[in-house]
Structure formats: structure tokens, C-alpha cells
Design a protein around this motif. Sequence first.
Motif, mmCIF file in Angstrom:
data_model
loop_
_atom_site.group_PDB
_atom_site.id
_atom_site.type_symbol
_atom_site.label_atom_id
_atom_site.label_comp_id
_atom_site.label_asym_id
_atom_site.label_seq_id
_atom_site.Cartn_x
_atom_site.Cartn_y
_atom_site.Cartn_z
ATOM 1 N N CYS A 207 0.817 -1.206 0.000
ATOM 2 C CA CYS A 207 0.000 0.000 0.000
ATOM 3 C C CYS A 207 0.857 1.264 0.000
ATOM 4 C CB CYS A 207 -0.918 0.013 1.227
ATOM 5 S SG CYS A 207 -2.125 -1.330 1.266
ATOM 6 N N HIS A 208 0.290 2.334 -0.499
ATOM 7 C CA HIS A 208 0.824 3.706 -0.486
ATOM 8 C C HIS A 208 2.359 3.802 -0.444
ATOM 9 C CE1 HIS A 208 0.921 2.786 3.753
ATOM 10 N NE2 HIS A 208 -0.276 3.244 4.051
ATOM 11 N N CYS A 209 3.008 3.238 -1.435
ATOM 12 C CA CYS A 209 4.471 3.311 -1.506
ATOM 13 C C CYS A 209 4.907 4.763 -1.727
ATOM 14 C CB CYS A 209 4.997 2.434 -2.636
ATOM 15 S SG CYS A 209 4.723 0.669 -2.370
ATOM 16 N N SER A 210 5.998 5.157 -1.058
ATOM 17 C CA SER A 210 6.398 6.565 -1.120
ATOM 18 C C SER A 210 7.880 6.786 -1.373
ATOM 19 C CB SER A 210 6.002 7.272 0.190
ATOM 20 O OG SER A 210 6.820 6.849 1.282
ATOM 21 N N THR B 179 2.507 -6.870 -5.891
ATOM 22 C CA THR B 179 2.029 -5.679 -6.594
ATOM 23 C C THR B 179 2.148 -4.492 -5.650
ATOM 24 O OG1 THR B 179 -0.259 -6.138 -5.911
ATOM 25 C CG2 THR B 179 0.435 -6.944 -8.086
ATOM 26 N N ALA B 180 2.004 -3.280 -6.211
ATOM 27 C CA ALA B 180 2.191 -2.084 -5.388
ATOM 28 C C ALA B 180 1.337 -0.941 -5.895
ATOM 29 C CB ALA B 180 3.664 -1.676 -5.377
ATOM 30 N N GLU B 181 0.962 -0.063 -4.981
ATOM 31 C CA GLU B 181 0.159 1.105 -5.325
ATOM 32 C C GLU B 181 0.886 2.387 -4.959
ATOM 33 O OE1 GLU B 181 -3.193 0.329 -2.748
ATOM 34 O OE2 GLU B 181 -2.541 1.835 -1.284
ATOM 35 N N VAL B 182 0.509 3.459 -5.663
ATOM 36 C CA VAL B 182 0.991 4.798 -5.363
ATOM 37 C C VAL B 182 -0.220 5.714 -5.270
ATOM 38 C CG1 VAL B 182 2.542 6.677 -6.025
ATOM 39 C CG2 VAL B 182 3.078 4.319 -6.696
ATOM 40 N N CYS B 183 -0.216 6.633 -4.319
ATOM 41 C CA CYS B 183 -1.297 7.598 -4.153
ATOM 42 C C CYS B 183 -0.962 8.898 -4.887
ATOM 43 C CB CYS B 183 -1.520 7.904 -2.680
ATOM 44 S SG CYS B 183 -1.930 6.468 -1.667
ATOM 45 N N PRO B 184 -1.964 9.621 -5.363
ATOM 46 C CA PRO B 184 -1.689 10.876 -6.053
ATOM 47 C C PRO B 184 -0.820 11.858 -5.267
ATOM 48 C CG PRO B 184 -3.937 10.225 -6.482
ATOM 49 C CD PRO B 184 -3.397 9.249 -5.466
ATOM 50 N N ASP C 260 1.746 -0.934 -9.931
ATOM 51 C CA ASP C 260 0.592 -1.447 -10.661
ATOM 52 C C ASP C 260 -0.665 -0.602 -10.544
ATOM 53 O OD1 ASP C 260 1.619 -4.512 -11.080
ATOM 54 O OD2 ASP C 260 2.189 -3.744 -9.118
ATOM 55 N N VAL C 261 -0.809 0.104 -9.438
ATOM 56 C CA VAL C 261 -2.108 0.656 -9.070
ATOM 57 C C VAL C 261 -1.978 2.099 -8.589
ATOM 58 C CG1 VAL C 261 -3.958 0.473 -7.330
ATOM 59 C CG2 VAL C 261 -3.112 -1.583 -8.472
ATOM 60 N N ILE C 262 -2.985 2.897 -8.920
ATOM 61 C CA ILE C 262 -3.168 4.202 -8.298
ATOM 62 C C ILE C 262 -4.363 4.086 -7.362
ATOM 63 C CG2 ILE C 262 -3.836 6.617 -8.694
ATOM 64 C CD1 ILE C 262 -2.321 6.393 -11.392
#
Length: 426
Positions: free
Chosen positions: A231-234, A253-258, A300-302
Amino acid sequence: MRVLIKNGHVLDPATGVDGICDVLTEDQRIIGVKEHIEEQADRVIDAKGCYVMPGFIDLHVHLRDPGLEYKETLETGGKAAAHGGVTTVCAMPNTKPVIDTKERVEDVHTRAKEDSPVHVIQLGAVTVGQAGEELADIEGMAEAGCHAISEDGKSVMNASLYREGMRRAAASGIAVFAHCEDIHMVEGGVMNADQKAEALGLKGITNAVEDVIVARDILLAKETGVQLHLCHCSTADSVRMVAEAKKDGLPVTAEVCPHHFIMTTDDITEDDGNFKMNPPLRSKADVEALREGLKNDIMDVIATDHAPHAEQEKDKSMKDAAFGIVGLETSAALTYTELVETGVLTPMQMAEKMSYNPAKILGLSEEKGSISEGKIADIVVFDPSKEYEIDKHTFFSKGKNTPFHGRKVKGEVRCTIVDGVPVYEG
């Protein structure tokens, strides 16, 4: 009910369709996608000049229900999602009480069908009460349709216990969504550890706080075989480690937040609680690495990490404010403005990272994440030409806590369709 969407530019990552098509839905399903459809419909939506994409799926949302309804409810969070083109949300389990049993997952799912205009998937906690001492009812929650477990808001610091939770999740066919933070290394930090923190007299959070748990969790996923979603990789090193995990063929898999792919600590000009989030805004080098990771399909994900709070919880120093910002109603416009308009992502990649990939991670790609015949009619009509300033006072969410208030963006959700029914029209 029949809905006919005319003249839109269809983007479907599942089939590769990328062009002007009409889309016909009947009841809950898409029944036609082709250049010209002349059949009768109960509603006709003219999507000329707009993208027609599979409804966005946000893997990381805090709906605060049950127990914290003064921040958000299933109804207000669902309306906020629809306003943002999001047709399915994954609700994190750190509510009061914590969602750690089959019965509590079922309760939220039952109430959401009545209260929310969008689909709600309630995730389950890894440990009882998120106390990190005893595993929750993972098998029961999986039976109730949680799709993943998460200790979001913290990491399970007992690696042995976490490993067993991963084993049970793998055996139950569900994923683990990981909030990567070594709590022992936070040391009271409230923003990124850099010169800006020193200038504001605030304690910092180093990149290693995230990175050491990313490394640990990838290794545990390698051992247990569980599907791991970060989640929320920074940080830049998170991107590097995800890339290495994928090279090794691991189910990661990994996500990034706007906020993490747009803002840096340079954007924090004063001690403002609306800029306090966890993980914090990082450096320009980290932001560039995240953007490159998204561009190259490493990330992978936003997702948003939509975290609504009451005004009194954010209108204070970062030292005392609650962590988190809202994001459901701004993520599409921010993604389009900052990534698509700038050439970092193609419009198709936007659809992929906001819908198709999340559907795959949840095991829902047979039903969702695609504009093709037979799929569930969850659809967003997105106008890429609309320019405006983000106005928090227009949010449907109870939370108005955003650092993006007043920011100029391009791209607006015109219509959100859930199960073949328009639930938001702008």
C-alpha cells in the motif's frame, strides 16, 4: 434498465479497445460495444469528447464505518466515490470495532448494499483488534468475501505471527495488503526527515521506516506464496524492491497515491495539518522514482488512501493533527493532469492502474475492470477537457482535509454507472 453511451472514446485495458465506440448496457451487464449501436434504451448518454473507461476500483479507502461515523459513513463515502468515478472501494478494517470476524465483514457488506451507491468490499484485519498479538478469523472473513486482509494503519511487527497470517491468507485464496512501517523507527515523526522538517521544528520520518518493512514483507511473501500488495508506496527504494521482486517472479504488486506522485516536502510552506499523511510527502527524487515506476508498469495501481477526518482533527499543527487526507473525489483529475497530460502515462495506462489492475489483484477480472460484453456494467465517463480548481466545499465526503484545495486540474467525471445504473451525473 437499458443505458446507451454514445460517441465516447472507449479505453479497455482488458481487450485493447482504444477508440470511438458506443456501449450498451442492460440491467447489470454490458451487452454491446461497437462503433454504432442504434438500439432503443431507457437512457442515452452522449459521451462525445469523453473517455469511457471501466469504473475505477480504489483498493485503499477508509470509510470509518462502523464506529467513526462523524468522519465518514458508508453513504457519504459511497457518494464521494461515485463523484470521483470510483465504482468499487476496498474499505480498510481499522474501524471501531476493528473488522476482524466473519460476522463484522458480513455486517458491512449487508449495510453497504442499502447505504452506498457503489460496491464496497470490506477488508479484514490480520490480527484481533489489530493488536498484533493473535491472528483474526482469516478463514471466516475470506468466506464472507473480504478478498484481502490488512493491518492498515500499522504493520504487524511480529514477523512470525505475520508469516502465519500470510500462510492462512494464501490457503484461503485471498491477498495481503501491507502498510509498511516499522513503528519502532518512527520515533514521533510527523513528516519527512529533511531540512524542511528541521526548519519547521518537527520530527522527521526517514525512508527506512517504510523500506525495511517492504523488504521484510516481500521476503515473507516469497516464503509463503501469498499475493502481497504494498500500500501507499512513497520511496525510491520501494520502487526498486518491487522491481526486483517482479524480476524474481514473486506475487507482489504495489500502489501509489496521487499525493505521493505529485507533492514533495517543498510544497509544505507552513506547519499545516492538511499536509500530514502517513507515509509522509517525500523528496523530489522519491517522486520522480514513483512516477517512473508507474510509467514502466513496476507500480501497478493508483489508489487514494482516502482518510477523512473532522475539521478539528486537522486544523492544527502537524505535530498534533491526525494523519491522512481525502482523495476519492480528486484522484482521477489529479492523475489525468499530472501523469497523462504530462506524458508520464497514456490514457490507457490510467484506466489500467485505476481499474483493470485493481480488479486482477482482487480476483475480479472476470467480472470487472473491462468495457466488454458480459462484464458488470460499472463504467465511468470522464471528460479530459474540463479545467477547474479543486474546491473541497463541493466534496460529498464528510472529510474536507486535502492539500489540493484550489489546485488547478484538468479532467472531470461526467457520469458514474454502477450495475448499469447512473449513480452520479455531473
